[in-house]
Design an enzyme around this catalytic site. Structure first.
Site, PDB file in Angstrom:
ATOM      1  N   ASP A 249     -64.455  -6.241  25.186  1.00  0.00           N
ATOM      2  CA  ASP A 249     -65.413  -7.247  25.671  1.00  0.00           C
ATOM      3  C   ASP A 249     -66.662  -6.578  26.259  1.00  0.00           C
ATOM      4  OD1 ASP A 249     -66.652  -9.495  27.015  1.00  0.00           O
ATOM      5  OD2 ASP A 249     -64.699 -10.479  26.925  1.00  0.00           O
TER       6      ASP A 249
ATOM      7  N   THR B 110     -68.870 -14.923  25.875  1.00  0.00           N
ATOM      8  CA  THR B 110     -67.550 -14.473  25.433  1.00  0.00           C
ATOM      9  C   THR B 110     -66.802 -15.469  24.552  1.00  0.00           C
ATOM     10  OG1 THR B 110     -67.362 -13.075  27.360  1.00  0.00           O
ATOM     11  CG2 THR B 110     -65.300 -13.657  26.262  1.00  0.00           C
TER      12      THR B 110
ATOM     13  N   TYR C 240     -53.187 -15.647  28.008  1.00  0.00           N
ATOM     14  CA  TYR C 240     -54.079 -14.709  28.699  1.00  0.00           C
ATOM     15  C   TYR C 240     -53.695 -14.444  30.151  1.00  0.00           C
ATOM     16  CZ  TYR C 240     -58.082 -12.145  30.293  1.00  0.00           C
ATOM     17  OH  TYR C 240     -58.868 -11.151  30.821  1.00  0.00           O
TER      18      TYR C 240
ATOM     19  N   ASP D 246     -66.904  -5.147  29.867  1.00  0.00           N
ATOM     20  CA  ASP D 246     -67.612  -6.348  30.337  1.00  0.00           C
ATOM     21  C   ASP D 246     -67.470  -6.529  31.849  1.00  0.00           C
ATOM     22  OD1 ASP D 246     -68.897  -9.064  29.568  1.00  0.00           O
ATOM     23  OD2 ASP D 246     -67.200  -9.636  30.812  1.00  0.00           O
TER      24      ASP D 246
ATOM     25  N   HIS E   3     -70.839  -6.656  34.349  1.00  0.00           N
ATOM     26  CA  HIS E   3     -71.355  -7.730  35.205  1.00  0.00           C
ATOM     27  C   HIS E   3     -71.576  -7.239  36.631  1.00  0.00           C
ATOM     28  CE1 HIS E   3     -71.282 -11.184  32.564  1.00  0.00           C
ATOM     29  NE2 HIS E   3     -70.117 -10.772  32.079  1.00  0.00           N
TER      30      HIS E   3
ATOM     31  N   ASP F  86     -67.827  -8.550  21.563  1.00  0.00           N
ATOM     32  CA  ASP F  86     -68.334  -9.919  21.400  1.00  0.00           C
ATOM     33  C   ASP F  86     -69.827 -10.047  21.692  1.00  0.00           C
ATOM     34  OD1 ASP F  86     -67.717  -9.273  24.027  1.00  0.00           O
ATOM     35  OD2 ASP F  86     -67.023 -11.267  24.565  1.00  0.00           O
ATOM     36  N   HIS F  87     -70.377  -9.159  22.487  1.00  0.00           N
ATOM     37  CA  HIS F  87     -71.793  -9.231  22.875  1.00  0.00           C
ATOM     38  C   HIS F  87     -72.132  -7.956  23.630  1.00  0.00           C
ATOM     39  CE1 HIS F  87     -70.206  -9.923  26.843  1.00  0.00           C
ATOM     40  NE2 HIS F  87     -69.466 -10.901  26.358  1.00  0.00           N
TER      41      HIS F  87
HETATM   42 ZN   LIG Z   1     -67.518 -11.164  26.632  1.00  0.00          ZN
END
Ligand SMILES: [Zn+2]
Length: 470
Positions: free
Chosen positions: A86, A123, A209, A245, A249, A292-293
């Site tokens: 991620d 996401t 999850y 990820d 952040h 994903d990004h």
């Molecule tokens: Zn993500």
């Protein structure tokens, strides 16, 4: 041999093929200079000949271009292992030594300038686009959180724990795979917990999850699937890591802690490769590693406050569905969305709103076509595109924070992630141009030789990435 002693040393070296007792004519009297040239030429020829032999033997073993896919050695059917890291921004792989990812890259096919996410670069919309081949307007997950005014969902709110199939449109890969009588397993992926069609999220092959499960345990579980009897081994598997990820952040993409997170993910790839090698299946598995990004650094001074627009129009808090990096506004039906857009843009362009030039507001139907972000009632009528690294907030506060964010226009390079394919269907040492992640669905169905559901990917695309069947 007194005669020989009288000869110059160099001519003595050249006399090896001359029988001094024979009656053949004497060899020509070569001068030392000429002899030196001849010796040099012979030595050079030998070096070139050996160099050629060495080069041609090494190129035949590892640099011969792949023409067709390689046959399976141990597995009885093709397997695709889809790994998501991620927020793995394109370029993170150059922050530090990543020997395990490099092993996939050098022996596989890489999108040279990264994988292009769908808009919004968040996401859930992206992970679900990867497994359905659909843009968010069509797969239904238009944001990580949204309200749906449609009666079919009862006007409820979607969040990242909404497992009701009514939200999740399209046909994800695990559903396609089981519909063909094959097995699939999911070690986390947005949407994988949802019962859809033939997919029932079976306990052994589908994990609900839980971000606290150690990465090592996830890798071990996937490796254990390869210990099953051959016809029980899933044809399609997912594996998900929440890094880099999580740190992206918190500290932004340029902090040393991101480097550590990248090393950690690379370590997991190493553990996976070793486990597959021990089982003798590494050469047989088609591994697709992607993200994903991307991620971009955000900081205090790059803020836009909606309260600054008050002289043109008041935007109440309860009209806002998300502020950043995708501003989405759903005004009550009695208001004209067009008027709101006009007034907001007047204010933003006036030069009197701090950083106003970095936000542009659209009716969703008027967004650039390349974003594919209008054909769903779940997308609010008004969308604001925010420039890279800026954030929108309701009002000014004394809060100070710096970190990282994503969700912006997918045209920004910082939003790109990675694509690496390695296995029997991928050419070695190959670089391909960047492509959008909606193409992945067709890649996987092509590798598995199954008919996929219709989607936004291009039918001919897999031919440009995969090796033809052997
Ligand atoms: Zn993500």
């Amino acid at each position: 041999m007194a005669e020989d002693d009288e000869e110059p040393p160099t001519s003595k070296l050249l006399s090896f093929d001359t029988d001094s007792s024979s009656k053949s004519p004497k060899p020509p009297n070569l001068t030392p200079k000429l002899i030196l040239i001849v010796v040099t030429c012979v030595a050079a020829a030998i070096i070139i000949a050996f160099g050629f032999l060495f080069f041609s033997s090494s190129s035949s073993s590892s640099h011969q271009p792949d023409v067709v896919s390689r046959p399976l050695k141990k597995l009885k059917h093709p397997v695709v292992l889809l790994i998501s890291s991620d927020g793995f921004r394109f370029g993170y792989q150059y922050k530090t030594d990543t020997p395990n990812m490099n092993k996939l890259i050098t022996n596989g096919t890489e999108a040279q300038l990264g994988l292009i996410p769908v808009f919004p670069t968040l996401t859930f919309p992206n992970h679900y686009a990867i497994v359905t081949g659909l843009y968010p307007a069509y797969h239904g997950i238009v944001n990580n959180y949204f309200l749906d005014p449609d009666n079919t969902t009862g006007g409820e709110a979607f969040n990242m724990k909404s497992y009701d199939p009514k939200w999740w449109l399209g046909e994800p890969l695990w559903e396609t795979v089981v519909n063909h009588g094959l097995k699939a397993s999911t070690y986390f992926w947005p949407g994988s917990e949802v019962n859809k069609g033939g997919w029932t999220c079976p306990q052994f092959f589908c994990k609900v999850y839980n971000g606290s499960v150690p990465f090592e345990e996830r890798v071990d579980t996937v490796l254990n699937y390869f210990d099953l009897p051959s016809d029980e081994i899933p044809s399609f598997m997912t594996l998900y890591f929440g890094e880099p990820d999580h740190h992206g952040h918190k500290v932004g993409p340029d902090d040393p802690r991101i480097t550590q997170a990248v090393e950690r993910v690379d370590g997991m790839i190493g553990k996976l490769i070793r486990g597959l090698e021990e089982r003798g299946v590494f050469e047989d598995v088609n591994i697709i590693m992607l993200g994903d990004h991307g991620m971009v650094g955000t900081c205090d001074e790059k803020l836009i406050f909606l309260e600054d627009l008050a002289p043109w129009i008041e935007i109440p808090k309860d009209w806002i569905q998300s502020y950043s990096p995708l501003l989405s506004i759903r005004p009550p039906p009695s208001y004209s969305a067009k008027d709101i857009v006009t007034k907001m843009n007047e204010g933003l362009k006036s030069g009197k709103v701090q950083n106003g030039q970095y936000l542009k507001v659209y009716l969703k139907e008027e967004l650039p076509d390349r974003l594919h972000y209008s054909a769903s009632g779940r997308i609010p009528p008004i969308i604001g595109l925010i420039d890279e690294a800026f954030k929108v907030e309701q009002k000014s506060s004394k809060r100070k924070e710096c970190g990282g964010s994503h969700g912006y226009d997918n045209a920004f390079f910082s939003m790109r992630s990675i694509f690496i394919g390695r296995g029997p269907k991928f050419a070695r040492s190959r670089k391909v141009p960047s492509f959008e992640n909606v193409q992945i669905y067709n890649l996987v169905t092509t590798i598995l030789n199954i008919q996929g559901a219709s989607n936004n990917g291009t039918i001919s695309f897999p031919k440009t990435i995969l090796l033809p069947n052997h």
